[in-house]
Design a protein around this motif. Structure first.
Motif, PDB file in Angstrom:
ATOM      1  N   ASP A 101       0.839  -1.199   0.000  1.00 45.01           N
ATOM      2  CA  ASP A 101       0.000   0.000   0.000  1.00 45.01           C
ATOM      3  C   ASP A 101       0.872   1.247   0.000  1.00 45.01           C
ATOM      4  OD1 ASP A 101      -2.231  -1.627   0.049  1.00 45.01           O
ATOM      5  OD2 ASP A 101      -2.815  -1.110   2.098  1.00 45.01           O
ATOM      6  N   ARG A 102       1.878   1.277   0.858  1.00 43.44           N
ATOM      7  CA  ARG A 102       2.756   2.448   0.938  1.00 43.44           C
ATOM      8  C   ARG A 102       3.474   2.656  -0.393  1.00 43.44           C
ATOM      9  NH1 ARG A 102       7.608   4.309   4.186  1.00 43.44           N
ATOM     10  NH2 ARG A 102       7.155   6.516   4.309  1.00 43.44           N
ATOM     11  N   TRP A 103       3.929   1.575  -1.014  1.00 36.58           N
ATOM     12  CA  TRP A 103       4.581   1.669  -2.318  1.00 36.58           C
ATOM     13  C   TRP A 103       3.618   2.203  -3.375  1.00 36.58           C
ATOM     14  CZ3 TRP A 103       8.694   2.423  -4.902  1.00 36.58           C
ATOM     15  CH2 TRP A 103       8.805   2.062  -6.232  1.00 36.58           C
ATOM     16  N   THR A 104       2.389   1.732  -3.362  1.00 39.26           N
ATOM     17  CA  THR A 104       1.382   2.191  -4.315  1.00 39.26           C
ATOM     18  C   THR A 104       1.145   3.689  -4.160  1.00 39.26           C
ATOM     19  OG1 THR A 104       0.339   0.012  -4.318  1.00 39.26           O
ATOM     20  CG2 THR A 104      -0.997   1.844  -5.107  1.00 39.26           C
ATOM     21  N   PHE A 105       1.004   4.151  -2.908  1.00 39.47           N
ATOM     22  CA  PHE A 105       0.812   5.584  -2.672  1.00 39.47           C
ATOM     23  C   PHE A 105       2.027   6.385  -3.136  1.00 39.47           C
ATOM     24  CE2 PHE A 105      -2.024   4.150   1.014  1.00 39.47           C
ATOM     25  CZ  PHE A 105      -3.155   4.122   0.210  1.00 39.47           C
ATOM     26  N   HIS A 106       3.221   5.848  -2.927  1.00 38.90           N
ATOM     27  CA  HIS A 106       4.441   6.519  -3.381  1.00 38.90           C
ATOM     28  C   HIS A 106       4.421   6.674  -4.905  1.00 38.90           C
ATOM     29  CE1 HIS A 106       8.679   7.671  -3.660  1.00 38.90           C
ATOM     30  NE2 HIS A 106       8.778   6.789  -4.635  1.00 38.90           N
ATOM     31  N   LEU A 107       4.074   5.622  -5.608  1.00 41.22           N
ATOM     32  CA  LEU A 107       4.016   5.687  -7.074  1.00 41.22           C
ATOM     33  C   LEU A 107       3.040   6.751  -7.552  1.00 41.22           C
ATOM     34  CD1 LEU A 107       4.071   1.942  -8.173  1.00 41.22           C
ATOM     35  CD2 LEU A 107       5.832   3.665  -8.578  1.00 41.22           C
ATOM     36  N   VAL A 108       1.853   6.774  -6.957  1.00 46.46           N
ATOM     37  CA  VAL A 108       0.825   7.733  -7.377  1.00 46.46           C
ATOM     38  C   VAL A 108       1.283   9.162  -7.110  1.00 46.46           C
ATOM     39  CG1 VAL A 108      -1.505   8.569  -6.847  1.00 46.46           C
ATOM     40  CG2 VAL A 108      -1.088   6.124  -7.141  1.00 46.46           C
ATOM     41  N   GLU A 109       1.898   9.389  -5.946  1.00 49.61           N
ATOM     42  CA  GLU A 109       2.297  10.738  -5.565  1.00 49.61           C
ATOM     43  C   GLU A 109       3.556  11.214  -6.283  1.00 49.61           C
ATOM     44  OE1 GLU A 109       4.035  12.994  -1.649  1.00 49.61           O
ATOM     45  OE2 GLU A 109       2.494  11.471  -1.335  1.00 49.61           O
ATOM     46  N   LYS A 110       4.576  10.372  -6.340  1.00 45.47           N
ATOM     47  CA  LYS A 110       5.871  10.805  -6.855  1.00 45.47           C
ATOM     48  C   LYS A 110       6.140  10.437  -8.308  1.00 45.47           C
ATOM     49  CE  LYS A 110       7.126  12.474  -2.885  1.00 45.47           C
ATOM     50  NZ  LYS A 110       7.353  13.883  -2.663  1.00 45.47           N
ATOM     51  N   HIS A 111       5.394   9.484  -8.834  1.00 45.73           N
ATOM     52  CA  HIS A 111       5.625   9.027 -10.201  1.00 45.73           C
ATOM     53  C   HIS A 111       4.299   8.905 -10.966  1.00 45.73           C
ATOM     54  CE1 HIS A 111       9.731   8.118  -8.936  1.00 45.73           C
ATOM     55  NE2 HIS A 111       9.199   7.532  -7.874  1.00 45.73           N
ATOM     56  N   PRO A 112       3.535  10.000 -11.029  1.00 42.96           N
ATOM     57  CA  PRO A 112       2.254   9.930 -11.739  1.00 42.96           C
ATOM     58  C   PRO A 112       2.464   9.527 -13.194  1.00 42.96           C
ATOM     59  CG  PRO A 112       2.838  12.208 -11.283  1.00 42.96           C
ATOM     60  CD  PRO A 112       3.859  11.349 -10.595  1.00 42.96           C
ATOM     61  N   GLY A 113       1.565   8.741 -13.686  1.00 45.96           N
ATOM     62  CA  GLY A 113       1.659   8.295 -15.069  1.00 45.96           C
ATOM     63  C   GLY A 113       2.427   6.997 -15.250  1.00 45.96           C
ATOM     64  N   GLU A 114       3.117   6.540 -14.197  1.00 41.17           N
ATOM     65  CA  GLU A 114       3.820   5.258 -14.283  1.00 41.17           C
ATOM     66  C   GLU A 114       2.803   4.125 -14.341  1.00 41.17           C
ATOM     67  OE1 GLU A 114       7.089   4.377 -14.508  1.00 41.17           O
ATOM     68  OE2 GLU A 114       7.525   6.510 -14.749  1.00 41.17           O
ATOM     69  N   ASP A 115       3.153   3.086 -15.038  1.00 42.25           N
ATOM     70  CA  ASP A 115       2.289   1.919 -15.147  1.00 42.25           C
ATOM     71  C   ASP A 115       2.911   0.793 -14.320  1.00 42.25           C
ATOM     72  OD1 ASP A 115       0.249   0.232 -15.978  1.00 42.25           O
ATOM     73  OD2 ASP A 115       1.349  -0.402 -17.765  1.00 42.25           O
ATOM     74  N   ALA A 116       2.185   0.350 -13.306  1.00 43.82           N
ATOM     75  CA  ALA A 116       2.666  -0.737 -12.446  1.00 43.82           C
ATOM     76  C   ALA A 116       1.478  -1.618 -12.081  1.00 43.82           C
ATOM     77  CB  ALA A 116       3.318  -0.176 -11.189  1.00 43.82           C
ATOM     78  N   PRO A 117       1.666  -2.920 -12.044  1.00 45.46           N
ATOM     79  CA  PRO A 117       0.558  -3.828 -11.727  1.00 45.46           C
ATOM     80  C   PRO A 117      -0.130  -3.512 -10.394  1.00 45.46           C
ATOM     81  CG  PRO A 117       2.427  -5.080 -12.548  1.00 45.46           C
ATOM     82  CD  PRO A 117       2.900  -3.670 -12.364  1.00 45.46           C
ATOM     83  N   CYS A 118       0.622  -3.057  -9.383  1.00 49.03           N
ATOM     84  CA  CYS A 118       0.027  -2.797  -8.077  1.00 49.03           C
ATOM     85  C   CYS A 118      -0.998  -1.660  -8.118  1.00 49.03           C
ATOM     86  CB  CYS A 118       1.100  -2.506  -7.032  1.00 49.03           C
ATOM     87  SG  CYS A 118       2.068  -1.029  -7.366  1.00 49.03           S
ATOM     88  N   LEU A 119      -0.928  -0.803  -9.118  1.00 47.78           N
ATOM     89  CA  LEU A 119      -1.874   0.311  -9.202  1.00 47.78           C
ATOM     90  C   LEU A 119      -3.311  -0.170  -9.432  1.00 47.78           C
ATOM     91  CD1 LEU A 119       0.246   2.916 -11.173  1.00 47.78           C
ATOM     92  CD2 LEU A 119      -0.219   2.817  -8.705  1.00 47.78           C
ATOM     93  N   ALA A 120      -3.476  -1.404  -9.882  1.00 47.91           N
ATOM     94  CA  ALA A 120      -4.817  -1.968 -10.032  1.00 47.91           C
ATOM     95  C   ALA A 120      -5.514  -2.085  -8.674  1.00 47.91           C
ATOM     96  CB  ALA A 120      -4.740  -3.332 -10.698  1.00 47.91           C
ATOM     97  N   PHE A 121      -4.733  -2.066  -7.594  1.00 47.43           N
ATOM     98  CA  PHE A 121      -5.275  -2.219  -6.244  1.00 47.43           C
ATOM     99  C   PHE A 121      -5.286  -0.901  -5.471  1.00 47.43           C
ATOM    100  CE2 PHE A 121      -3.334  -6.185  -7.617  1.00 47.43           C
ATOM    101  CZ  PHE A 121      -4.438  -7.019  -7.554  1.00 47.43           C
ATOM    102  N   LEU A 122      -5.176   0.220  -6.169  1.00 47.64           N
ATOM    103  CA  LEU A 122      -5.141   1.525  -5.518  1.00 47.64           C
ATOM    104  C   LEU A 122      -6.409   1.790  -4.710  1.00 47.64           C
ATOM    105  CD1 LEU A 122      -3.834   4.256  -4.983  1.00 47.64           C
ATOM    106  CD2 LEU A 122      -4.793   5.053  -7.164  1.00 47.64           C
ATOM    107  N   ALA A 123      -7.568   1.495  -5.252  1.00 44.51           N
ATOM    108  CA  ALA A 123      -8.821   1.750  -4.532  1.00 44.51           C
ATOM    109  C   ALA A 123      -8.878   0.964  -3.224  1.00 44.51           C
ATOM    110  CB  ALA A 123     -10.027   1.406  -5.411  1.00 44.51           C
ATOM    111  N   GLU A 124      -8.433  -0.280  -3.246  1.00 41.49           N
ATOM    112  CA  GLU A 124      -8.426  -1.092  -2.032  1.00 41.49           C
ATOM    113  C   GLU A 124      -7.427  -0.542  -1.016  1.00 41.49           C
ATOM    114  OE1 GLU A 124      -8.359  -2.291  -5.113  1.00 41.49           O
ATOM    115  OE2 GLU A 124      -9.698  -4.006  -5.282  1.00 41.49           O
ATOM    116  N   ALA A 125      -6.271  -0.072  -1.483  1.00 43.56           N
ATOM    117  CA  ALA A 125      -5.268   0.520  -0.589  1.00 43.56           C
ATOM    118  C   ALA A 125      -5.825   1.786   0.055  1.00 43.56           C
ATOM    119  CB  ALA A 125      -3.993   0.825  -1.360  1.00 43.56           C
TER     120      ALA A 125
END
Length: 81
Positions: free
Chosen positions: A44-68
């Protein structure tokens, strides 16, 4: 992601960013101990980091952003104010 064992032979989940630095020159990272809860907290923390610091990156974990986000919301509701 790296999975180590701590001094009690329990899983220790480590995720580091190869781009970002924190506190001087150390790479940004998250470390969480434990079984499934530790793994989920680290992811979850990694997913939030990606969204905040690396917008536009494509990563499989982002599919679970809503659950995080839901887990974070529930955790904040449980924390006494």
């Amino acid at each position: 992601m790296k999975i180590d064992l701590d001094g009690d032979q329990q899983f220790l989940y480590r995720i580091s960013c190869t781009t970002c630095v924190a506190r001087g020159r150390s790479p940004w990272s998250t470390h969480r101990a434990g079984g499934d809860n530790g793994f989920m907290a680290a992811m979850d923390r990694w997913t939030f980091h990606l969204v905040e610091k690396h917008p536009g990156e494509d990563a499989p974990c982002l599919a679970f952003l809503a659950e995080a986000q839901q887990r974070l919301h529930e955790k904040r509701e449980q924390t006494p104010g």
